[in-house]
Design a protein around this motif. Structure first.
Motif, PDB file in Angstrom:
ATOM      1  N   UNK A 131       0.799  -1.224   0.033  1.00 47.63           N
ATOM      2  CA  UNK A 131       0.060  -0.001  -0.119  1.00 47.63           C
ATOM      3  C   UNK A 131       0.711   1.214   0.075  1.00 47.63           C
ATOM      4  N   UNK A 132       2.127   1.325   0.897  1.00 44.23           N
ATOM      5  CA  UNK A 132       2.839   2.409   0.807  1.00 44.23           C
ATOM      6  C   UNK A 132       3.648   2.678  -0.595  1.00 44.23           C
ATOM      7  N   UNK A 133       3.863   1.737  -1.348  1.00 42.52           N
ATOM      8  CA  UNK A 133       4.465   1.842  -2.563  1.00 42.52           C
ATOM      9  C   UNK A 133       3.259   1.985  -3.699  1.00 42.52           C
ATOM     10  N   UNK A 134       2.044   1.920  -3.334  1.00 36.49           N
ATOM     11  CA  UNK A 134       0.862   2.085  -4.165  1.00 36.49           C
ATOM     12  C   UNK A 134       0.960   0.925  -5.257  1.00 36.49           C
ATOM     13  N   UNK A 135       1.433  -0.223  -4.863  1.00 32.90           N
ATOM     14  CA  UNK A 135       1.275  -1.482  -5.896  1.00 32.90           C
ATOM     15  C   UNK A 135       0.062  -2.254  -5.862  1.00 32.90           C
ATOM     16  N   UNK A 136      -0.648  -2.388  -6.901  1.00 33.27           N
ATOM     17  CA  UNK A 136      -1.923  -3.027  -6.959  1.00 33.27           C
ATOM     18  C   UNK A 136      -1.495  -4.700  -6.322  1.00 33.27           C
ATOM     19  N   UNK A 137      -2.548  -5.085  -5.125  1.00 33.36           N
ATOM     20  CA  UNK A 137      -2.331  -6.387  -4.566  1.00 33.36           C
ATOM     21  C   UNK A 137      -3.394  -6.972  -4.783  1.00 33.36           C
ATOM     22  N   UNK A 138      -3.623  -8.281  -4.907  1.00 29.72           N
ATOM     23  CA  UNK A 138      -4.570  -9.289  -4.888  1.00 29.72           C
ATOM     24  C   UNK A 138      -4.400 -10.306  -3.493  1.00 29.72           C
ATOM     25  N   UNK A 139      -5.142 -10.408  -2.647  1.00 23.81           N
ATOM     26  CA  UNK A 139      -4.973 -11.205  -1.478  1.00 23.81           C
ATOM     27  C   UNK A 139      -5.585 -12.694  -2.021  1.00 23.81           C
ATOM     28  N   UNK A 140      -4.581 -13.739  -1.912  1.00 26.10           N
ATOM     29  CA  UNK A 140      -5.017 -14.873  -2.454  1.00 26.10           C
ATOM     30  C   UNK A 140      -5.033 -15.995  -1.198  1.00 26.10           C
ATOM     31  N   UNK A 141      -6.243 -16.438  -0.928  1.00 21.33           N
ATOM     32  CA  UNK A 141      -6.483 -17.252   0.491  1.00 21.33           C
ATOM     33  C   UNK A 141      -6.299 -18.606  -0.236  1.00 21.33           C
ATOM     34  N   UNK A 142      -5.186 -19.401   0.144  1.00 20.63           N
ATOM     35  CA  UNK A 142      -4.933 -20.830  -0.421  1.00 20.63           C
ATOM     36  C   UNK A 142      -5.469 -21.797   0.411  1.00 20.63           C
ATOM     37  N   UNK A 143      -5.694 -22.947   0.009  1.00 22.47           N
ATOM     38  CA  UNK A 143      -5.759 -24.312   0.730  1.00 22.47           C
ATOM     39  C   UNK A 143      -7.305 -24.298   1.127  1.00 22.47           C
ATOM     40  N   UNK A 144      -7.963 -23.650   0.428  1.00 19.74           N
ATOM     41  CA  UNK A 144      -9.466 -23.538   0.447  1.00 19.74           C
ATOM     42  C   UNK A 144     -10.292 -24.974   0.660  1.00 19.74           C
ATOM     43  N   UNK A 145      -9.633 -26.037   0.064  1.00 20.63           N
ATOM     44  CA  UNK A 145     -10.063 -27.479   0.146  1.00 20.63           C
ATOM     45  C   UNK A 145      -9.986 -27.982   1.609  1.00 20.63           C
ATOM     46  N   UNK A 146      -8.940 -27.334   2.506  1.00 18.36           N
ATOM     47  CA  UNK A 146      -8.622 -27.954   3.764  1.00 18.36           C
ATOM     48  C   UNK A 146      -9.758 -27.612   4.932  1.00 18.36           C
ATOM     49  N   UNK A 147     -10.613 -26.883   4.524  1.00 14.81           N
ATOM     50  CA  UNK A 147     -11.637 -26.338   5.466  1.00 14.81           C
ATOM     51  C   UNK A 147     -13.080 -26.667   4.620  1.00 14.81           C
ATOM     52  N   UNK A 148     -14.259 -26.895   5.337  1.00 11.86           N
ATOM     53  CA  UNK A 148     -15.556 -26.787   4.793  1.00 11.86           C
ATOM     54  C   UNK A 148     -15.856 -25.522   4.017  1.00 11.86           C
ATOM     55  N   UNK A 149     -16.424 -25.713   3.100  1.00 11.68           N
ATOM     56  CA  UNK A 149     -17.131 -24.704   2.264  1.00 11.68           C
ATOM     57  C   UNK A 149     -17.830 -23.727   2.952  1.00 11.68           C
ATOM     58  N   UNK A 150     -18.592 -24.136   4.056  1.00  9.30           N
ATOM     59  CA  UNK A 150     -19.512 -23.474   4.932  1.00  9.30           C
ATOM     60  C   UNK A 150     -18.701 -22.459   5.752  1.00  9.30           C
ATOM     61  N   UNK A 151     -17.492 -22.613   5.851  1.00  5.59           N
ATOM     62  CA  UNK A 151     -16.494 -21.646   7.013  1.00  5.59           C
ATOM     63  C   UNK A 151     -15.831 -20.862   5.874  1.00  5.59           C
ATOM     64  N   UNK A 152     -15.883 -20.757   4.414  1.00  8.15           N
ATOM     65  CA  UNK A 152     -15.134 -19.862   3.653  1.00  8.15           C
ATOM     66  C   UNK A 152     -15.206 -18.648   4.073  1.00  8.15           C
ATOM     67  N   UNK A 153     -16.350 -17.882   4.159  1.00 11.17           N
ATOM     68  CA  UNK A 153     -16.672 -16.540   4.173  1.00 11.17           C
ATOM     69  C   UNK A 153     -16.000 -16.258   5.795  1.00 11.17           C
ATOM     70  N   UNK A 154     -16.301 -17.062   6.612  1.00 14.15           N
ATOM     71  CA  UNK A 154     -15.732 -16.605   8.194  1.00 14.15           C
ATOM     72  C   UNK A 154     -14.374 -16.592   7.957  1.00 14.15           C
ATOM     73  N   UNK A 155     -13.873 -17.246   7.546  1.00 22.27           N
ATOM     74  CA  UNK A 155     -12.136 -17.159   7.459  1.00 22.27           C
ATOM     75  C   UNK A 155     -11.665 -16.149   6.501  1.00 22.27           C
ATOM     76  N   UNK A 156     -12.275 -15.889   5.360  1.00 21.11           N
ATOM     77  CA  UNK A 156     -12.002 -14.862   4.648  1.00 21.11           C
ATOM     78  C   UNK A 156     -12.211 -13.356   5.306  1.00 21.11           C
ATOM     79  N   UNK A 157     -13.092 -13.391   5.801  1.00 18.59           N
ATOM     80  CA  UNK A 157     -13.607 -12.111   6.667  1.00 18.59           C
ATOM     81  C   UNK A 157     -12.415 -12.074   7.614  1.00 18.59           C
ATOM     82  N   UNK A 158     -12.051 -12.956   8.537  1.00 21.36           N
ATOM     83  CA  UNK A 158     -10.855 -13.022   9.502  1.00 21.36           C
ATOM     84  C   UNK A 158      -9.468 -12.327   8.859  1.00 21.36           C
TER      85      UNK A 158
END
Length: 210
Positions: A131-158
């Motif tokens: 953010x300081x260097x104003x570089x575009x960023x994409x946060x990639x949350x990996x290993x989605x297959x390691x937790x139930x799909x029902x918990x994806x939103x909760x963990x992404x918000x965290x």
């Protein structure tokens, strides 16, 4: 995206070792063992081209992979490994900050976070650097297959809350096992390349008019 050819080009540690062909670059940053190599291999559909070190945190270079003669994926060394010395950490910080502040072909950084865990202090520092260097960023949350799909939103918000995720940044949920998020990441890459090319053309037209 159809992958026609992929080539490992160089492990660079200094600016004079970086490629000079000016192809757009998309870097991947994340802690050791977060799954960057697995993500790259899934993105390029090549098993084992991007390899993890036998000693996490040992490799301290920027690994360049050229895809379709059109774009580079640049793998940052993993950070946050406990056995890395203070000197190595300082060298890593200097190398990465130099790259982020001066590398013109760099178009975006993918910040790789394990969806199962809160972002670390180093993850938050990397996000703040971007953010300081104003570089575009994409946060990639990996290993989605390691937790139930029902918990994806909760963990992404965290993850987003801990990072201080800002509106306008990208986020992609990813799994190297299932391929979830692969097409979305390539779409972001292609969109970013197209937009930066248009901006460059407009800037050049303005310069010519002057």
């Amino acid at each position: 995206m159809k992958i026609k050819n992929v080539e490992f080009v160089i492990s660079a540690v200094r600016p004079d070792q970086y490629p000079v062909d000016a192809l757009p670059e998309f870097a991947l940053a994340g802690r050791s063992n977060v799954g960057k190599s697995s993500l790259i291999n899934k993105m390029i559909m090549r098993k084992g081209l991007a390899r993890t070190s036998s000693q996490p945190g040992k490799t301290q270079q920027l690994n360049y992979y050229r895809v379709n003669e059109e774009v580079y994926l640049v793998d940052f060394p993993g950070y946050g490994y406990a056995k890395v010395s203070k000197v190595q950490r300082a060298q890593f910080g200097t190398m990465i900050e130099t790259f982020l502040s001066d590398r013109e072909p760099l178009k975006m950084v993918f910040l790789i976070i394990d969806i199962r865990h809160e972002p670390s202090v180093d993850d938050c520092l990397m996000y703040d650097w971007l953010k300081h260097y104003e570089i575009p960023v994409c946060v990639v949350t990996t290993k989605a297959d390691k937790i139930p799909k029902s918990k994806w939103d909760k963990h992404v918000k965290m993850v987003k809350k801990k990072l201080g995720f800002q509106t306008g940044d990208f986020h992609v949920l990813f799994s190297s096992e299932t391929g979830l998020g692969r097409d979305e990441l390539w779409a972001i890459i292609n969109q970013t390349i197209a937009e930066t090319s248009e901006e460059a053309e407009e800037t050049e037209e303005v310069s010519i008019e002057k």
